[in-house]
Design an enzyme around this catalytic site. Structure first.
Site, PDB file in Angstrom:
ATOM      1  N   GLY A 179       0.912  -1.102  -0.049  1.00 53.31           N
ATOM      2  CA  GLY A 179      -0.014  -0.058   0.009  1.00 53.31           C
ATOM      3  C   GLY A 179       0.739   1.446  -0.057  1.00 53.31           C
ATOM      4  O   GLY A 179       0.369   2.338   0.381  1.00 53.31           O
ATOM      5  N   LYS A 180       2.002   1.266  -0.431  1.00 56.60           N
ATOM      6  CA  LYS A 180       3.079   2.487  -0.629  1.00 56.60           C
ATOM      7  C   LYS A 180       2.087   3.577  -1.294  1.00 56.60           C
ATOM      8  O   LYS A 180       2.114   4.830  -1.106  1.00 56.60           O
ATOM      9  CB  LYS A 180       4.253   2.344  -1.348  1.00 56.60           C
ATOM     10  CG  LYS A 180       5.090   1.241  -0.700  1.00 56.60           C
ATOM     11  CD  LYS A 180       6.486   1.295  -1.512  1.00 56.60           C
ATOM     12  CE  LYS A 180       6.230   0.716  -2.818  1.00 56.60           C
ATOM     13  NZ  LYS A 180       5.824  -0.387  -3.398  1.00 56.60           N
ATOM     14  N   THR A 181       1.551   3.087  -2.490  1.00 52.75           N
ATOM     15  CA  THR A 181       0.927   4.322  -3.275  1.00 52.75           C
ATOM     16  C   THR A 181      -0.026   4.608  -2.415  1.00 52.75           C
ATOM     17  O   THR A 181      -0.424   6.119  -2.486  1.00 52.75           O
ATOM     18  CB  THR A 181       0.567   3.832  -4.684  1.00 52.75           C
ATOM     19  OG1 THR A 181       1.619   3.090  -5.038  1.00 52.75           O
ATOM     20  CG2 THR A 181      -0.096   4.764  -5.404  1.00 52.75           C
ATOM     21  N   LYS A 227       7.459   9.517  -8.852  1.00 54.91           N
ATOM     22  CA  LYS A 227       7.739   7.808  -8.826  1.00 54.91           C
ATOM     23  C   LYS A 227       8.317   7.523 -10.080  1.00 54.91           C
ATOM     24  O   LYS A 227       7.958   7.462 -11.160  1.00 54.91           O
ATOM     25  CB  LYS A 227       6.423   7.338  -8.902  1.00 54.91           C
ATOM     26  CG  LYS A 227       6.226   5.714  -8.907  1.00 54.91           C
ATOM     27  CD  LYS A 227       5.153   4.866  -8.850  1.00 54.91           C
ATOM     28  CE  LYS A 227       5.329   3.606  -8.729  1.00 54.91           C
ATOM     29  NZ  LYS A 227       5.590   3.082  -7.483  1.00 54.91           N
ATOM     30  N   ASP A 278      -0.394   4.091 -10.952  1.00 53.88           N
ATOM     31  CA  ASP A 278       0.330   4.713  -9.577  1.00 53.88           C
ATOM     32  C   ASP A 278       0.374   6.277  -9.852  1.00 53.88           C
ATOM     33  O   ASP A 278       0.032   7.047  -9.154  1.00 53.88           O
ATOM     34  CB  ASP A 278       1.472   4.029  -8.932  1.00 53.88           C
ATOM     35  CG  ASP A 278       1.211   2.620  -8.562  1.00 53.88           C
ATOM     36  OD1 ASP A 278       0.139   2.354  -8.514  1.00 53.88           O
ATOM     37  OD2 ASP A 278       2.041   1.792  -8.123  1.00 53.88           O
ATOM     38  N   GLU A 338       8.010   8.156  -4.312  1.00 51.36           N
ATOM     39  CA  GLU A 338       7.521   6.927  -4.146  1.00 51.36           C
ATOM     40  C   GLU A 338       8.586   5.879  -4.869  1.00 51.36           C
ATOM     41  O   GLU A 338       8.662   5.922  -5.793  1.00 51.36           O
ATOM     42  CB  GLU A 338       6.287   6.343  -4.320  1.00 51.36           C
ATOM     43  CG  GLU A 338       5.789   5.197  -4.093  1.00 51.36           C
ATOM     44  CD  GLU A 338       4.415   4.766  -4.857  1.00 51.36           C
ATOM     45  OE1 GLU A 338       4.103   3.425  -4.829  1.00 51.36           O
ATOM     46  OE2 GLU A 338       3.719   5.368  -5.328  1.00 51.36           O
ATOM     47  N   PRO A 357      -6.527   1.648   8.419  1.00 53.40           N
ATOM     48  CA  PRO A 357      -7.366   0.583   8.126  1.00 53.40           C
ATOM     49  C   PRO A 357      -7.422   0.012   6.570  1.00 53.40           C
ATOM     50  O   PRO A 357      -7.077   0.915   5.754  1.00 53.40           O
ATOM     51  CB  PRO A 357      -8.646   1.062   8.446  1.00 53.40           C
ATOM     52  CG  PRO A 357      -8.713   2.504   8.290  1.00 53.40           C
ATOM     53  CD  PRO A 357      -7.335   2.967   8.590  1.00 53.40           C
ATOM     54  N   LYS A 358      -8.025  -1.448   6.592  1.00 54.44           N
ATOM     55  CA  LYS A 358      -7.934  -1.534   5.206  1.00 54.44           C
ATOM     56  C   LYS A 358      -9.242  -0.805   4.514  1.00 54.44           C
ATOM     57  O   LYS A 358     -10.338  -0.940   5.238  1.00 54.44           O
ATOM     58  CB  LYS A 358      -8.173  -3.280   5.182  1.00 54.44           C
ATOM     59  CG  LYS A 358      -8.262  -3.854   3.821  1.00 54.44           C
ATOM     60  CD  LYS A 358      -8.495  -5.444   4.034  1.00 54.44           C
ATOM     61  CE  LYS A 358      -7.350  -6.139   4.629  1.00 54.44           C
ATOM     62  NZ  LYS A 358      -7.727  -7.865   4.661  1.00 54.44           N
ATOM     63  N   LEU A 359      -9.139  -0.514   3.228  1.00 51.36           N
ATOM     64  CA  LEU A 359     -10.184   0.163   2.596  1.00 51.36           C
ATOM     65  C   LEU A 359     -11.077  -0.739   2.050  1.00 51.36           C
ATOM     66  O   LEU A 359     -10.653  -1.757   1.063  1.00 51.36           O
ATOM     67  CB  LEU A 359      -9.634   1.001   1.685  1.00 51.36           C
ATOM     68  CG  LEU A 359      -8.898   2.323   2.003  1.00 51.36           C
ATOM     69  CD1 LEU A 359      -8.360   2.980   0.726  1.00 51.36           C
ATOM     70  CD2 LEU A 359      -9.633   3.277   2.798  1.00 51.36           C
TER      71      LEU A 359
END
Length: 233
Positions: free
Chosen positions: A14-16, A37, A51, A112, A202-204
């Site tokens: 989940g970097k982006t 990036k 991205d 990134e 949190p997980k989206l």
């Protein structure tokens, strides 16, 4: 130059999402923020789902897709491997030449990387080499679940060993009903690594621009992060 370099303990952590959310929140708080990036593989930078496109949209930068991502490869592989297949290997000097052209366009930058800190970008050229050259503090994005302690600790230790300054760790994607590993991992990671946890996101359920911005706004200590950015290297 002020800003941060967002890396991960692995691909797909989940970097982006975190980089985009940080850029969006900074923009909302009236920071003059750009995004970079430099290498992308597996998708065209101009694809609306890339991205690059998401970073551009969330930061509201006027930089072009090519400004943000000057080097792209077709295959979803480490850039060095993809570059060898396409006969388009690059070196760190090429990336830095491009960086010098765009870094003056904004006061702050969110950069990134590709995959984790040791991913090869070219021959004898790792993500960590780019981090050292840009001299920005780094944010490490980590998974929340079983196995993340090892990945995160190794990433932190390697970063420290080559003299990188770590702004902190973001543990991304925690379940809405976390298991015991997800509950206990953050405290242990902070203790073992000696690096602050900037936030636990949190997980989206649904990936929207608003949701991306809100998980950063609501779950990451932006004051601490901005202080790290302002401090420089």
């Amino acid at each position: 130059m002020k800003g941060i370099f967002v890396t991960g303990t692995d691909t797909g952590v989940g970097k982006t999402i975190i980089a985009c959310g940080l850029a969006a929140v900074l923009k909302e708080e009236r920071f003059d923020v750009g995004v970079f990036k430099p290498l992308l593989s597996g998708i065209s930078r101009d694809d609306p789902e890339s991205d690059t496109s998401l970073l551009k949209k969330m930061s509201q930068t006027y930089l072009s897709h090519e400004d943000i991502t000057p080097f792209q490869y077709k295959e979803p592989l480490a850039p060095y491997v993809a570059g060898k297949l396409e006969g388009k290997l690059i070196d760190i000097e090429e990336v830095l030449q491009h960086w010098e052209m765009i870094r003056v366009k904004h006061q702050y930058f969110i950069v990134e990387g590709a995959g984790g800190i040791s991913v090869p970008l070219g021959e004898n050229f790792l993500v960590s080499d780019l981090m050292k050259a840009l001299e920005l503090p780094i944010v490490i994005v980590a998974r929340p679940n079983l196995g993340t302690i090892n990945h995160t600790f190794l990433t932190v230790q390697y970063a420290k060993s080559i003299g990188l300054r770590i702004a902190g760790i973001v543990i991304n994607g925690i379940s809405h009903h976390p298991d015991l590993a997800e509950i206990t991992n953050p405290k242990l990671i902070e203790e073992l690594c000696g690096v602050p946890i900037l936030g636990i996101t949190p997980k989206l359920k649904e990936i929207t621009h608003e949701n991306i911005k809100n998980i950063v706004k609501g779950h990451i200590d932006m004051t601490l992060l901005i202080n790290q950015m302002e401090a420089g290297r």
